[in-house]
Scaffold this active site. Sequence first.
Site, PDB file in Angstrom:
ATOM      1  N   CYS A  49     -16.554 -21.316  70.877  1.00 58.39           N
ATOM      2  CA  CYS A  49     -15.895 -22.215  69.918  1.00 58.39           C
ATOM      3  C   CYS A  49     -16.905 -23.269  69.456  1.00 58.39           C
ATOM      4  O   CYS A  49     -17.714 -23.760  70.257  1.00 58.39           O
ATOM      5  CB  CYS A  49     -14.705 -22.902  70.583  1.00 58.39           C
ATOM      6  SG  CYS A  49     -13.779 -23.948  69.442  1.00 58.39           S
ATOM      7  N   CYS A  96      -5.325 -24.440  80.671  1.00 53.22           N
ATOM      8  CA  CYS A  96      -5.829 -25.029  79.431  1.00 53.22           C
ATOM      9  C   CYS A  96      -7.220 -25.628  79.613  1.00 53.22           C
ATOM     10  O   CYS A  96      -7.464 -26.373  80.539  1.00 53.22           O
ATOM     11  CB  CYS A  96      -4.869 -26.116  78.991  1.00 53.22           C
ATOM     12  SG  CYS A  96      -5.471 -27.029  77.590  1.00 53.22           S
ATOM     13  N   GLU A 133     -11.488 -13.976  76.896  1.00 56.26           N
ATOM     14  CA  GLU A 133     -10.483 -14.056  77.947  1.00 56.26           C
ATOM     15  C   GLU A 133      -9.094 -14.093  77.325  1.00 56.26           C
ATOM     16  O   GLU A 133      -8.897 -14.626  76.235  1.00 56.26           O
ATOM     17  CB  GLU A 133     -10.723 -15.315  78.785  1.00 56.26           C
ATOM     18  CG  GLU A 133     -12.093 -15.277  79.429  1.00 56.26           C
ATOM     19  CD  GLU A 133     -12.396 -16.492  80.282  1.00 56.26           C
ATOM     20  OE1 GLU A 133     -13.427 -16.476  80.932  1.00 56.26           O
ATOM     21  OE2 GLU A 133     -11.606 -17.441  80.293  1.00 56.26           O
TER      22      GLU A 133
HETATM   23  S1  SF4 Z   1     -10.106 -27.067  73.137  1.00 62.30           S
HETATM   24 FE1  SF4 Z   1      -9.889 -25.394  71.687  1.00 62.30          FE
HETATM   25  S2  SF4 Z   1     -10.828 -26.166  69.793  1.00 62.30           S
HETATM   26 FE2  SF4 Z   1     -11.563 -27.491  71.469  1.00 62.30          FE
HETATM   27  S3  SF4 Z   1     -13.529 -26.570  72.127  1.00 62.30           S
HETATM   28 FE3  SF4 Z   1     -11.890 -25.726  73.428  1.00 62.30          FE
HETATM   29  S4  SF4 Z   1     -11.332 -23.799  72.433  1.00 62.30           S
HETATM   30 FE4  SF4 Z   1     -12.422 -25.032  70.920  1.00 62.30          FE
END
Ligand code: SF4
Length: 354
Positions: free
Chosen positions: A104, A344, A83
């Site tokens: 991730c 976010c 994305e």
């Molecule tokens: S906040 Fe960033 S580092 Fe943490 S799991 Fe999500 S994508 Fe990964």
Amino acid sequence: MRRKEQFAQLFPNTPAFRWKQIEQAFFVPTIRSWDGVTSISKEMRAKLSHLPWMTVSAKQVMESAKKDTHKALLELRDGEVVESVLMENARGELTICVSSQVGCAMRCGFCATGKMGLKRSLESDEIIDQYRFWQQFLEDNKREEDLHSEFSAIAPRISNVVFMGMGEPLANYENVKDALNALLAWTNLGPTCVTVSTVGVLPRLEQMLADKDWPHVRVAISLHSAVAETRKRIVPSSYDDFLPKLADWARRYLKQLGNRRHHLTFEYVMLKDVNDSDEDARALVAFVNSIGNVRCNLIPYNLTGCEYVRSEDDRIERFLSILEGADVVVTCRRTMGDDIAAACGQLVVLAEKK
Ligand code: SF4
């Protein structure tokens, strides 16, 4: 293999400026295929035609109700999907948020992407092409007002790039570095217009300090708590002495690179009854004061179906006032695109692969 390496294999004795001519053409949004690279010969273009001109293609582009945010699901050549987000602020400035990995491995508790686990890291071409995708999107979607302005030939330009999409950028250090260098070389972005956001992979942060090829773009650390146990709960990749080690790194970073325009940012997602108490605020103040030129960015949490809940507005206000009262430079991020899961912690591929 990256396009640059494939080019070098195909044309081993070609002077370096030829590849530079091609790279320059990559960032012209009206050029959509090798045929458009008229600065190189027809024969060369024909030989290059089996290399991907773009390594990402749009499966879907969603627009938020306020029309200030677009999220693209971009399909990679192996069928994986990442994305990427385009946001417009109140001043009309455009920021894109790019992904550096498919999924991730860091498993941050509040993050939808972390729930996917890591599938693979992106090649630098796949990161660069997210920028190119949005450049072309803007070119293809010039608005009425742009079409009637004296600059009607020019699509609005991207003024900031943040590496805050899917993945931990420093876990994909070399590809991110390569992509950063290309973006700085071929676009009008300066180093202070680009931010790499990391959970704080200390070996890579150390490498960054010693690496003369790492471009000194801005760095944001996803801190989320200055209390060791709390941070470990939110960010499982954290460990007991992470905070003092981070503070030590941050002091050396600022000594080496800090100036008025080059500061560090600590990102702090506000989680109800987890990291939003007065004590948490005071711990953050003490941590920031032990370092120096650090800014804090409070992020009201966006629900992702995880165990956490967004802090109440008055709690965020109170937290903010404690920081401000202690002269910490602090901002509170405006939540954008939450209706299309583009905010976010919400970046996760929702559509199934074909
Ligand atoms: S906040 Fe960033 S580092 Fe943490 S799991 Fe999500 S994508 Fe990964």
